[in-house]
Design a protein around this motif. Structure first.
Motif, short mmCIF file in Angstrom:
data_model
loop_
_atom_site.label_atom_id
_atom_site.label_comp_id
_atom_site.label_asym_id
_atom_site.label_seq_id
_atom_site.Cartn_x
_atom_site.Cartn_y
_atom_site.Cartn_z
N LEU A 137 0.81 -1.21 0.00
CA LEU A 137 0.00 0.00 0.00
C LEU A 137 0.84 1.27 0.00
N ALA A 138 2.11 1.14 0.32
CA ALA A 138 2.94 2.34 0.52
C ALA A 138 3.90 2.53 -0.63
N ILE A 139 3.87 3.72 -1.24
CA ILE A 139 4.78 4.04 -2.33
C ILE A 139 6.13 4.43 -1.74
N ASP A 140 7.20 3.88 -2.27
CA ASP A 140 8.52 4.21 -1.75
C ASP A 140 8.81 5.70 -1.95
N GLU A 141 9.47 6.30 -0.93
CA GLU A 141 9.65 7.75 -0.97
C GLU A 141 10.54 8.20 -2.12
N HIS A 142 11.35 7.32 -2.67
CA HIS A 142 12.21 7.71 -3.78
C HIS A 142 11.49 7.57 -5.13
N HIS A 143 10.30 6.98 -5.12
CA HIS A 143 9.53 6.78 -6.34
C HIS A 143 10.32 5.97 -7.38
N GLN A 144 11.21 5.13 -6.89
CA GLN A 144 12.02 4.33 -7.79
C GLN A 144 11.58 2.87 -7.82
N PRO A 151 2.98 18.41 0.60
CA PRO A 151 2.69 19.39 -0.47
C PRO A 151 3.71 19.26 -1.60
N GLY A 152 3.23 19.32 -2.81
CA GLY A 152 4.12 19.19 -3.96
C GLY A 152 4.26 17.78 -4.47
N GLY A 153 3.52 16.84 -3.86
CA GLY A 153 3.51 15.47 -4.37
C GLY A 153 4.47 14.52 -3.70
N GLY A 154 5.23 14.96 -2.72
CA GLY A 154 6.16 14.07 -2.03
C GLY A 154 5.45 13.17 -1.03
N VAL A 155 6.17 12.15 -0.60
CA VAL A 155 5.64 11.21 0.40
C VAL A 155 6.68 11.08 1.50
N SER A 156 6.24 11.11 2.75
CA SER A 156 7.17 10.94 3.87
C SER A 156 6.71 9.80 4.77
N PHE A 157 7.69 9.25 5.50
CA PHE A 157 7.41 8.14 6.43
C PHE A 157 8.16 8.40 7.74
N HIS A 158 7.88 9.54 8.36
CA HIS A 158 8.63 9.95 9.54
C HIS A 158 8.46 8.94 10.68
N HIS A 159 9.60 8.56 11.28
CA HIS A 159 9.65 7.64 12.42
C HIS A 159 9.13 6.23 12.08
N HIS A 160 9.20 5.87 10.80
CA HIS A 160 8.71 4.52 10.47
C HIS A 160 9.59 3.45 11.09
#
Length: 491
Positions: free
Chosen positions: A260-267, A318-327
């Motif tokens: 379900l989670a898109i990798d933050e690097h979009h790679q 904002p701007g389309g990024g994804v974060s996973f803080h403290h995952h």
């Protein structure tokens, strides 16, 4: 099947038969002696199941499986005076164990058990024929036998052909087999990972339809099969089969949850695929410098689970990024909870969850901005897990940007070199305060108690920050801390 495929299968069959002959010659002294003892008493003895499969693959181990028409008490009498040791822990299921010349033997009476399809264990009924015994087995590649007095090969379910084709199928219908024992579904995934077999379409279909039945199996048995899967030559394939059939939803739901989670690097397609790649790369690193090491279950579990905290911490920026803080913090808690539920030993639970917690720490290293204090803390927090943490962090680099990948590896090379230098100078493996508990009590004039522990912890923090202190410096630091605490040490 085309001509090339038939030729290839024929070649595999020929190699399998040669392997079996060579392996049987290797164990023949024990097998022939034992078969003769059974024959003298009017019984037949067969090498069976996984032992025959492994003989055909050329990888027969000293743990040998046999089956016989003799009943357990008769087996015990045959073994008396011949085996170096005999045990009966499995006798209620018709199995008698023995040891001779470094080999472990399990001899099981023909079985024709029935299942109530509610509990894990069968209602054991002894059978009278090898054919009846073989049809109850889990997969056709395990449903072959060799009658040892005549060296007759018994293969009523075409297990040799399945072995040549690397196909995993069941002697009976997979629905019937899995209903009898749902653990066989997890064993299918294990054999895919361990032996590189491909499950038959009907096996995959049955696993998909019946995956929920695995709930009938105890956590201890599930854990044992999962561990064997992860220690196989290709655990990724076994995990993928578990996820694709829904079996992982029952056993390791956090793993399919990562889709379900898109990798933050979009790679990467998703965090699930990223984690499988990290698992592959961690396995490659296991033996890079020490090729004789055994597969590392803790490292492989940590690699598979290192990002399971991402779904719960995903935020769209904002701007389309994804974060996973403290995952990493959430992931460590989830890993600990799951591994405990699977009844893993405490040390495995602790080590895996700590690696998950620490796996992201390196990314604060940047271009080497860490102070020596930060490096000491990294080493101290990892403790004996440091070699595994090195491998996990390196494996976690899956970027397709070659320049970035090279930069990450160079940064970690630099960190390892700094660790080596500081370790050489300061013996980081045993970072302790410069004053021990007895000295603390003497200098502060206090009795044993919590205050000594607080002072010891403070001095350890100073040691991590500043490195080793001269004795007078350590005493001055302790006295300064004591003054802040309102303690008046004697002069």
């Amino acid at each position: 099947m085309n001509e090339a495929e038939r030729t290839s299968d024929q070649g595999r069959l020929t190699r399998a038969k040669r392997n079996a002959v060579a392996e049987l010659l290797r164990i023949s002294p024990i097998a022939d002696e034992l078969a003769a003892r059974f024959a003298d008493r009017g019984h037949r003895l067969y090498l069976v199941g996984g032992s025959v499969r492994d003989a055909l693959l050329g990888r027969l181990s000293p743990d040998l499986d046999f089956t016989t028409d003799a009943r357990p008490q008769q087996v015990q009498r045959v073994l008396a005076g011949w085996a170096e040791a005999v045990w009966d822990t499995g006798i209620e299921f018709g199995t008698v164990g023995a040891a001779r010349h470094g080999n472990t033997l399990e001899i099981t009476t023909f079985r024709a058990e029935s299942y109530d399809r509610v509990r894990r264990h069968p209602e054991v009924a002894f059978g009278d024929t090898i054919e009846g015994d073989l049809v109850r087995r889990d997969f056709t590649v395990n449903a072959m036998a060799i009658e040892l007095s005549t060296k007759t090969f018994v293969d009523p379910h075409n297990g040799l052909e399945a072995l040549a084709q690397r196909t995993l199928d069941t002697p009976a219908t997979p629905e019937e087999s899995f209903a009898d024992d749902p653990l066989r579904m997890l064993r299918a995934a294990r054999f895919v990972a361990q032996l590189g077999f491909e499950p038959a379409p009907r096996v995959v279909a049955a696993m998909t339809d019946m995956s929920g039945e695995i709930a009938r199996i105890t956590a201890e048995r599930v854990q044992a099969e999962l561990s064997k899967l992860l220690l196989g030559i290709a655990p990724r394939r076994g995990i993928e089969l578990m996820v694709d059939t829904g079996l992982a939803d029952q056993v390791l739901p956090e793993v399919p949850g990562m889709r379900l989670a898109i990798d933050e690097h979009h790679q990467h397609k998703d965090v699930y695929q990223h984690s499988l790649t990290v698992l592959d790369q961690a396995i490659d690193l296991e033996t890079t410098h020490e090729p004789k090491l055994e597969p590392d279950l803790v490292l492989r579990l940590a690699a598979l689970l290192h990002d399971i905290g991402k779904p719960a911490t995903r935020r769209f920026e904002p701007g389309g990024g994804v974060s996973f803080h403290h995952h990493e913090v959430v992931g460590a808690k989830l890993a600990r909870k799951r591994l405990r539920a699977l009844r893993y030993p405490k040390d495995v639970v602790s080590d895996v969850s700590q690696l998950v917690f620490l796996h992201l720490r390196f990314h604060g290293y940047g271009k080497g901005e860490w102070t020596d204090s930060a490096v000491r803390r990294y080493v101290t927090d990892a403790g004996p897990l440091l070699p595994r943490l090195h491998k996990l962090v390196r494996a976690d680099s899956t970027t397709r940007n070659k320049r970035k990948a090279i930069a990450l590896q160079r940064a970690y090379d630099d960190l390892e070199q700094r660790i080596a230098r500081i370790e050489q100078e300061e013996d980081l493996a045993r970072v302790r305060p410069d004053l021990d508990g007895n000295e603390i009590m003497r200098i502060l004039g206090i009795e044993p108690g919590p205050l000594v522990g607080k002072a010891w912890k403070h001095l350890k923090e100073v040691r991590l920050d500043r490195g080793p202190l001269e004795h007078d410096e350590a005493v001055a630091e302790l006295r300064s801390w004591a003054a802040e605490q309102g303690i008046e040490p004697p002069r």
